[in-house]
Design an enzyme around this catalytic site. Sequence first.
Site, mmCIF file in Angstrom:
data_model
loop_
_atom_site.group_PDB
_atom_site.id
_atom_site.type_symbol
_atom_site.label_atom_id
_atom_site.label_comp_id
_atom_site.label_asym_id
_atom_site.label_seq_id
_atom_site.Cartn_x
_atom_site.Cartn_y
_atom_site.Cartn_z
ATOM 1 N N GLU A 15 -2.439 5.409 3.989
ATOM 2 C CA GLU A 15 -1.202 4.759 3.556
ATOM 3 C C GLU A 15 -0.616 5.427 2.326
ATOM 4 O O GLU A 15 0.575 5.784 2.298
ATOM 5 C CB GLU A 15 -1.455 3.282 3.278
ATOM 6 C CG GLU A 15 -0.221 2.510 2.859
ATOM 7 C CD GLU A 15 0.767 2.329 4.000
ATOM 8 O OE1 GLU A 15 1.830 2.998 3.963
ATOM 9 O OE2 GLU A 15 0.489 1.554 4.919
ATOM 10 N N ASP B 176 2.961 7.536 2.086
ATOM 11 C CA ASP B 176 4.070 7.035 1.272
ATOM 12 C C ASP B 176 4.497 8.051 0.219
ATOM 13 O O ASP B 176 5.689 8.323 0.037
ATOM 14 C CB ASP B 176 3.667 5.732 0.581
ATOM 15 C CG ASP B 176 3.447 4.586 1.549
ATOM 16 O OD1 ASP B 176 3.839 4.712 2.720
ATOM 17 O OD2 ASP B 176 2.870 3.564 1.129
ATOM 18 N N SER C 99 5.208 1.709 8.145
ATOM 19 C CA SER C 99 4.725 2.205 6.852
ATOM 20 C C SER C 99 5.420 3.503 6.472
ATOM 21 O O SER C 99 5.549 3.819 5.282
ATOM 22 C CB SER C 99 3.217 2.449 6.908
ATOM 23 O OG SER C 99 2.507 1.239 6.926
#
Length: 656
Positions: free
Chosen positions: A315, A319, A573
């Site tokens: 994650e 990002d 995401s």
Amino acid sequence: MFYSSLATAALVASAVASPFVPHVVHERRSGTPRGWTKRSHVQRNAVLPMKVGLKQSNLDRGYDYLHDVSHPDSPNYGKHWSAKDVAEAFAPSEETIDAVKLWLAESGFDDTRVKLSQGLNWLEFNATVSEAEELLRTRYSIYHHDGTGQPHVACERYSLPEHVQPHVDFVMPTVHFDAKPKPKPRNEKRSLRKRQSQANKPANAVKPGPRSGWLPKLGSMLPSAKSIITQLENCDEQIVPNCLRALYNFTKDNPATPNNSYGIVEYTPEAYVPSDLDLFFQNFSRKQVGDRPVTDLIDGAVNQQTNMSFDFNGESDLDLEYALTLVYPQPVTLYQVGDLVEGASFNTFLDAIDGSYCSYEGGDDPSQDPVYPDTFAGGYKGPENCGGFAATNVISTSYGYNEHDLTPFYEQRQCNEYMKLGLQGTTILYSSGDYGVAGNGDECIAANGSYIDGSLGGRFNPSFPGTCPYVTSVGATQVKNNTNIVTDLATGVQPEQACETVIFSGGGFSNVFPLPSYQADAVTSYLTNFPPPYGADKFNNSGTVRAIPDVSANGANYVIAIDGEFGLVYGTSASSPTFGSIITLVNGKRLAAGKSSVGFLNPTLYANPGVLNDITDGDNPGCATSGFATAPGWDPVTGLGTPNYPKLLELFLSLQ
């Protein structure tokens, strides 16, 4: 990211505790949350730290306040409030404070036992279980988490005097049940290599796992950097930064603007790997090698480098690799939240960027939110961070709850904070989820309010905080298979559809929040002209509730550097930080022109849907259905569509 199973209902049922004082049920759970087992009653002389959240003034006017500074037709557009303005506007009334204190005093909790917070937002006191049960007309029990054995104290419902209820938001600890299980000690590093036998299947054969939750989904690992595409003609197979620039028509190396800022929120133990950033930069933005986010460590947070795998690093790597690259040279702030033991919730983060939220309407709920100082071995021993960290102009978060996890009172309290941040000029983005109309881990809602596996059907399960009307919810698209985006874009053909590879764009209709006026025409048009083939047993089809997502961006086949290798990942995401990057570029141009940040996006976007690329292909299956279908205009799969940077920029620069 946060897993719990609270069936919520805000019921107002008449109950009489005495001949003279009528009571009403304030909150109730319909059953024991999944993963927890009710074991025993609590010892009656055990002491509970009680908090009573006080209703704030003017919350019923919050929507109008925000509309006034966010709607493009308002003469006050962009005239955002200061933190002081916000605090003064919503302070609780003396009538509320006096009414609740009087009730407590009459129940045996006089001024020597009750503390009123400095912000006048909540009342705190210690009570034995026996006292609390009598006060709230309830019964406390001890629950144990099936996986960790962690105990948790809660009740199934509680009541308040009828004349007191209008002054109280919620009481804790009570029915709220998002207690984060403390992790068991980890003695091994989970390896990506162990995943390869399954991960190397064709991407379209990999489906979301039943318990993979909110994290991005790993498709396949690439043999080497030489396998990464270099031609835009191949963006249907892999997404790299230049694919996004082409799809949404923005350029690289936009100049950094003073006072512009972009924040990415991550929750420990999720952590980025510095060498992964450099590996990504070496392939996509060489001048950024060595570039790092500005890091705010909240409540003992660390960027841990002990547990290294996709589950721990996927994650954050995703990002930050894309946010840093897409807005370069504009700095990006990483909000790393929570220690390695206690972890964190969204409220933990909100406390840190707005000190008043620590005490607003009773403060955080110790039965749902982490408590600092952390009393567990190895935990953060410092005081909770209440304020001290600045909110960036845009904040993107790629995590979420099921709306069904939490009580409406808890959600409304948090939603009001997003309204207050919007008043101050902050854009709040949340990904809409990866399971179509189902919730985290492909869970749907059974007739009795419990969770069931989505393959068994059930009621649709929308995400939160996206259903909060003050948040911009971001869904996912993908480039259509066998599509050359260069050819399509040159001829005016839309090359994207709703994401149906590995994940499905989260979308649906709230069971908690009413339909905001800025969205009313769009939602009514969809339900009238493209009515879904389901009844009220599947979703809230009243046409009077908030619907998500608002917008979307590509969420499939992203190339990321992960633990020294390259892999393909999927999820909203990816969509949220991409959309946030584009809004950050728009803010840069506005600030350079002497204007304010754009703040809350939704009223302007719904009033001007033409600044987004409409997506009309695909659907979002879940709960043993085909979900909702895309359609011209807004739909509960891709929202209003994907960003068109030149049109967005022209629109927002035209506003004051």
